[in-house]
Design an enzyme around this catalytic site. Sequence first.
Site, PDB file in Angstrom:
ATOM      1  N   GLU A 181      25.097  26.351  46.009  1.00 36.29           N
ATOM      2  CA  GLU A 181      26.548  26.422  45.165  1.00 36.29           C
ATOM      3  C   GLU A 181      27.510  27.440  46.106  1.00 36.29           C
ATOM      4  OE1 GLU A 181      26.387  26.331  40.892  1.00 36.29           O
ATOM      5  OE2 GLU A 181      24.372  26.076  41.019  1.00 36.29           O
ATOM      6  N   ALA A 188      24.367  22.659  27.372  1.00 40.73           N
ATOM      7  CA  ALA A 188      23.458  22.309  26.195  1.00 40.73           C
ATOM      8  C   ALA A 188      22.497  21.606  26.538  1.00 40.73           C
ATOM      9  CB  ALA A 188      24.439  22.073  24.994  1.00 40.73           C
ATOM     10  N   GLU A 219      24.576  14.841  33.915  1.00 40.94           N
ATOM     11  CA  GLU A 219      23.095  15.539  34.435  1.00 40.94           C
ATOM     12  C   GLU A 219      22.986  17.183  34.083  1.00 40.94           C
ATOM     13  OE1 GLU A 219      21.893  12.987  38.376  1.00 40.94           O
ATOM     14  OE2 GLU A 219      23.768  14.129  38.648  1.00 40.94           O
ATOM     15  N   GLY A 273      21.914  18.867  31.772  1.00 37.22           N
ATOM     16  CA  GLY A 273      21.960  19.400  30.465  1.00 37.22           C
ATOM     17  C   GLY A 273      23.722  19.710  30.400  1.00 37.22           C
ATOM     18  N   LYS A 274      24.418  19.099  31.159  1.00 38.07           N
ATOM     19  CA  LYS A 274      25.850  19.524  31.136  1.00 38.07           C
ATOM     20  C   LYS A 274      26.626  18.413  30.193  1.00 38.07           C
ATOM     21  CE  LYS A 274      26.433  19.525  35.523  1.00 38.07           C
ATOM     22  NZ  LYS A 274      26.858  19.360  36.866  1.00 38.07           N
ATOM     23  N   LYS A 331      50.220  40.662  34.348  1.00 31.55           N
ATOM     24  CA  LYS A 331      49.594  41.104  35.736  1.00 31.55           C
ATOM     25  C   LYS A 331      49.639  42.466  35.801  1.00 31.55           C
ATOM     26  CE  LYS A 331      51.018  40.859  40.642  1.00 31.55           C
ATOM     27  NZ  LYS A 331      52.016  40.467  41.761  1.00 31.55           N
ATOM     28  N   VAL A 337      20.614  31.078  32.974  1.00 30.63           N
ATOM     29  CA  VAL A 337      20.904  32.540  32.179  1.00 30.63           C
ATOM     30  C   VAL A 337      21.457  33.518  33.265  1.00 30.63           C
ATOM     31  CG1 VAL A 337      19.849  34.496  30.881  1.00 30.63           C
ATOM     32  CG2 VAL A 337      19.295  31.994  30.291  1.00 30.63           C
ATOM     33  N   ARG A 374      23.010  32.502  35.824  1.00 29.41           N
ATOM     34  CA  ARG A 374      24.493  32.373  35.959  1.00 29.41           C
ATOM     35  C   ARG A 374      25.432  32.800  35.119  1.00 29.41           C
ATOM     36  NH1 ARG A 374      26.960  27.608  38.430  1.00 29.41           N
ATOM     37  NH2 ARG A 374      24.974  26.435  38.245  1.00 29.41           N
ATOM     38  N   ASP A 391      23.807  48.442  27.715  1.00 25.50           N
ATOM     39  CA  ASP A 391      23.055  49.035  26.679  1.00 25.50           C
ATOM     40  C   ASP A 391      21.789  48.471  26.579  1.00 25.50           C
ATOM     41  OD1 ASP A 391      23.173  49.982  23.814  1.00 25.50           O
ATOM     42  OD2 ASP A 391      22.820  47.694  23.577  1.00 25.50           O
ATOM     43  N   GLU A 435      21.173  52.847  29.997  1.00 29.14           N
ATOM     44  CA  GLU A 435      20.756  53.397  28.897  1.00 29.14           C
ATOM     45  C   GLU A 435      19.462  53.343  28.669  1.00 29.14           C
ATOM     46  OE1 GLU A 435      21.370  53.545  24.065  1.00 29.14           O
ATOM     47  OE2 GLU A 435      21.157  51.655  25.047  1.00 29.14           O
TER      48      GLU A 435
END
EC number: 2.4.1.18
Length: 703
Positions: A98, A127, A153, A155-156, A178, A327, A329, A350, A405
């Site tokens: 991409e 989703a 396509e 899952g979009k 700005k 995930v 991405r 964290d 952490e």
Amino acid sequence: MAHVQRTDTKGKRGLALEQLASPGHRRCSAETPVITNSSGARLVRSEEAMAGVEEDGAAVPEFKSLVQMDPYLKPYVKDFKRRYELFQKHLLLLEEAEGGLDQFTRSYNSFGVQRLPDNSLFFREWAPAAEALFLTGDFNGWDKFSHPYAKKEFGKWELTIPPRNDKSPAVAHGSKLKQVHPRPKKPSSLRIYEAHVGIASPEGKIASYTNFTTNVLPRIKELGYNCIQLMAIMEHAYYASFGYQITSFFAASSRYGTPEELKELIDVAHSLGIMVLLDVVHSHASNNTEDGLNHFDGSDSCFFHAPPRGEHSLWDSRLFNYSSWEVQRFLLSNLRWWMEEYGFDGFRFDGVTSMLYHHHGIGTGFSGGYSEYFGLQVDEDSLVYLMLANHILHDLYPDCITVAEDVSGMPALCRGLEEGGLGFDYRLAMAIPDKWIQILKERKDEDWDMGNIVFTLTNRRYGEKCIAYAESHDQALVGDKTLAFWLMDKEMYTSMSSLIPMNSIIDRGIQLHKMIRLITHSLGGEGYLNFIGNEFGHPEWLDFPRAGNNESYHYARRQFNLVESDQLRYSQLYRFDRDMNWTEDKYGWLAAPPAFVSAKHQEDKVIVFDRARVVFVLNFHPSKSYQDYRVAVEVPGKYKIKLDSDLGIYGGHGRLDHNTDFFSEPQPYNGRNHSIKVNVNTQYCTFLSSRSKSFNRCRLQGK
């Protein structure tokens, strides 16, 4: 405001409350990679990496450097090789997909909501398990089904809403600000002011970004801190979660003000030469289904592992599937978005311990044995994600700072990726504040163990930078108390006036508060952190409004008004913290190699060490002072007092003559070639330098 309405595979409906009214409320997601020409950051391909430590079979270019620093890591060469190869594999895929890393980490420009040239609004979500998706909000009278997404396509889902008749966007949008000041350069000595915008006011309410910009930033500059770590900025539905139960990753919390006001805060900080780090929570996500990612597409996975792996039993939250392309991405683009959209300078990650291990640190005591850091208990999916995150951030933003952490002590956490490390700049020295609280709770003054204090402050991996701190937000939360309150307790309510003599409790508390902070600052790490308000000995504790305290804001505030009056001793602690920071700015002990500890005398209760050509002397004894106390020094010459906790302006007793010169003697002592004799008062700390430069009071005052 607009919300996404989706229907899951079981026909049930729910809301994923992703506020789309401003650029701070956008969701990025994923699609199947398309192989294109590379245009991102440089990638070390596996065949190049094999030139590293080939004889050991490790495809890590500079693994030898790591092993030379710590030979005990050599038996784990296969683990480092596997981690590095996984990192290279993922990096190669991201690089070739991409449009390269640059486009991949800017996926927030193609997902969520985008405004088109004609003021149409284009929406895209990922989703994969949903059967239907709808957009609802005040723009369509909250009609749940009037604006359906079209299924695409992989899952979009996509939706385009044309502009109104007057050509304005159908969903109202905020204004733009700005940012004009460039990011500061990464400092050699990092002094962090950890802050929470909502509590940054003496008033019992949620304070604002604007209040922080106007009233708190000047204080931070005057105090000599060069970095701010902002907590609870990522949107969270429950205020009392302290910002650690994130419901919207691409949104700055609206309870403090607008996105533009947060941008202004960061821009003004940059104008003062102060970096700003975001306390980023990628270790888990809120369990909420109404307004979070949980069950976003109707399934129990999507962004997360399916239960039980995808659930954190103690935090009641969901755990990301870091091996998922989508995930990666989402999270990598999230980091890029905070850097680009708001101008943050880096991140405090964290919950890194929870990410690194399948057991999440639950019920696990880390003894330091190397077998604890390798093998099946390590979650290499999340480990590789952290490697990718550090690679991308440092490649795109060379002055970016990342802090981990981690309580476990994972080796090479703060070493370069080329050595097989995870690439963090710093880790938090989390054992130090726990040690101070333990001492104050369990030990009488005469029982303090000097050797154990020094061990705790110096017990860190060589070559891996640590952020030392005496207390953070964790130590101040309800159920515990600030250091000052542990030291002085209820006496702080009635005996902090400078118009009356100090009683023994206040005297002891003020002196030890300064000593604890100076020895932590100078001996404990390569960076230093202070939590908002603790620089002046904030009393009591921290507690957010909740049912258990009748929704009170009394303890969810910082009483800066206590510093304003010279008639209260809080201003004395404030001055010491200020001068301590500006003194470090001059001498640079945080950027210097670790200290040489020449004395940790248990009976005398005296600790002596030198770092950055200055000598620190601390006497923790509750009743004994010493005349002509011999102190080891390496550099011969004349020494002068440069910082003295016994000065009256710091709440001390003014017992030392600062005009005194201390001349070294060619008498070796405690491992150093020379020594000097000094007077050391009870519960007192100072440091001396052989440099002849005078101290710049203007810098002490932040001018």
